[in-house]
Design a protein around this motif. Structure first.
Motif, PDB file in Angstrom:
ATOM      1  N   GLY A  32       0.827  -1.210   0.000  1.00 48.47           N
ATOM      2  CA  GLY A  32       0.000   0.000   0.000  1.00 48.47           C
ATOM      3  C   GLY A  32       0.854   1.250   0.000  1.00 48.47           C
ATOM      4  O   GLY A  32       0.536   2.236  -0.681  1.00 48.47           O
ATOM      5  N   GLY A  33       1.940   1.224   0.751  1.00 49.82           N
ATOM      6  CA  GLY A  33       2.856   2.349   0.755  1.00 49.82           C
ATOM      7  C   GLY A  33       3.495   2.563  -0.601  1.00 49.82           C
ATOM      8  O   GLY A  33       3.633   3.702  -1.071  1.00 49.82           O
ATOM      9  N   GLN A  35       2.210   1.791  -3.464  1.00 52.81           N
ATOM     10  CA  GLN A  35       1.187   2.314  -4.367  1.00 52.81           C
ATOM     11  C   GLN A  35       0.956   3.809  -4.151  1.00 52.81           C
ATOM     12  O   GLN A  35       0.578   4.522  -5.069  1.00 52.81           O
ATOM     13  CB  GLN A  35      -0.119   1.550  -4.193  1.00 52.81           C
ATOM     14  CG  GLN A  35      -0.029   0.117  -4.683  1.00 52.81           C
ATOM     15  CD  GLN A  35      -1.257  -0.699  -4.347  1.00 52.81           C
ATOM     16  OE1 GLN A  35      -2.062  -0.337  -3.495  1.00 52.81           O
ATOM     17  NE2 GLN A  35      -1.404  -1.833  -5.014  1.00 52.81           N
ATOM     18  N   SER A  36       1.195   4.288  -2.929  1.00 52.05           N
ATOM     19  CA  SER A  36       1.015   5.714  -2.639  1.00 52.05           C
ATOM     20  C   SER A  36       2.259   6.527  -2.955  1.00 52.05           C
ATOM     21  O   SER A  36       2.212   7.750  -2.932  1.00 52.05           O
ATOM     22  CB  SER A  36       0.654   5.898  -1.162  1.00 52.05           C
ATOM     23  OG  SER A  36      -0.562   5.259  -0.872  1.00 52.05           O
ATOM     24  N   GLU A  46       6.924  11.368   0.148  1.00 51.25           N
ATOM     25  CA  GLU A  46       5.607  11.101  -0.412  1.00 51.25           C
ATOM     26  C   GLU A  46       4.752  10.346   0.611  1.00 51.25           C
ATOM     27  O   GLU A  46       5.280   9.792   1.584  1.00 51.25           O
ATOM     28  CB  GLU A  46       5.758  10.323  -1.720  1.00 51.25           C
ATOM     29  CG  GLU A  46       6.364  11.164  -2.825  1.00 51.25           C
ATOM     30  CD  GLU A  46       6.427  10.430  -4.155  1.00 51.25           C
ATOM     31  OE1 GLU A  46       5.961   9.286  -4.255  1.00 51.25           O
ATOM     32  OE2 GLU A  46       6.965  11.035  -5.095  1.00 51.25           O
ATOM     33  N   PRO A  47       3.434  10.305   0.402  1.00 47.31           N
ATOM     34  CA  PRO A  47       2.526   9.772   1.419  1.00 47.31           C
ATOM     35  C   PRO A  47       2.765   8.318   1.823  1.00 47.31           C
ATOM     36  O   PRO A  47       2.437   7.927   2.936  1.00 47.31           O
ATOM     37  CB  PRO A  47       1.140   9.906   0.783  1.00 47.31           C
ATOM     38  CG  PRO A  47       1.292  10.789  -0.380  1.00 47.31           C
ATOM     39  CD  PRO A  47       2.722  10.826  -0.756  1.00 47.31           C
ATOM     40  N   GLY A  48       3.329   7.510   0.942  1.00 39.96           N
ATOM     41  CA  GLY A  48       3.504   6.100   1.265  1.00 39.96           C
ATOM     42  C   GLY A  48       4.793   5.762   1.972  1.00 39.96           C
ATOM     43  O   GLY A  48       5.014   4.603   2.340  1.00 39.96           O
TER      44      GLY A  48
END
Length: 164
Positions: A32-33, A35-36, A46-48
């Motif tokens: 998930g990280g 992918q973000s 970055e957000p992930g």
């Protein structure tokens, strides 16, 4: 003593299963990280980035648990028949509550759960358990629907009574 001798689940098997489960969660968090986005941009990370790092830490901890389980190879019993019955007596009614909540609503399922646990596990007579279950369900209705004005899942009985 292994699983065949004890009639239960070995500690080694449970440690491997727990390691696999937490490793899968860590991998899902890391993916998930990814992918973000895990790089840097003009505003910083970055957000992930943080979820990716946390996921890797969880995977590393899971691998450490697996290595320790393999190295020690404890053959003791984690869960035997008696303990399994005790766990089932605890989780069985909760699983029934969850399963009944959708078709019957939370209030009816709560009344059934509480009355059932009181009668079957607590040894209370139905003439005590049923009013307590109904009273707690009524109190939950009062607290959530009236005071907090937070509607909870309702079923056909509440609709029949005109409360839905």
């Amino acid at each position: 003593m292994d699983k065949r001798e004890s009639g239960g689940i070995s500690r080694f098997a449970m440690e491997c299963a727990a390691s696999a489960a937490t490793g899968a969660v860590g991998a899902a968090v890391a993916v998930g990280g990814l992918q973000s986005g895990i790089g840097w941009n003009e505003a910083g990370p970055e957000p992930g980035t943080f979820p990716f790092a946390v996921g890797l830490i969880i995977v590393a901890g899971s691998l450490g648990t697996l290595v320790q389980a393999i190295r020690v190879r404890d053959r003791g019993v984690f869960l035997d028949g008696l303990r399994l019955r005790q766990v089932a007596a605890f989780f069985g009614p909760m699983a029934a509550f969850v399963a009944l909540s959708l078709p019957l609503g939370l209030y009816v399922a709560s009344a059934l759960y509480l009355a059932g646990v009181m009668a079957l596990q607590g040894g209370y007579r139905l003439r005590t358990a049923v009013p307590v279950g109904l009273g707690v369900a009524a109190l939950l209705w009062l607290v959530f629907e009236t005071w907090f004005q937070v509607p909870l899942l309702k079923g056909p009985i509440e609709a029949w009574l005109g409360l839905a």
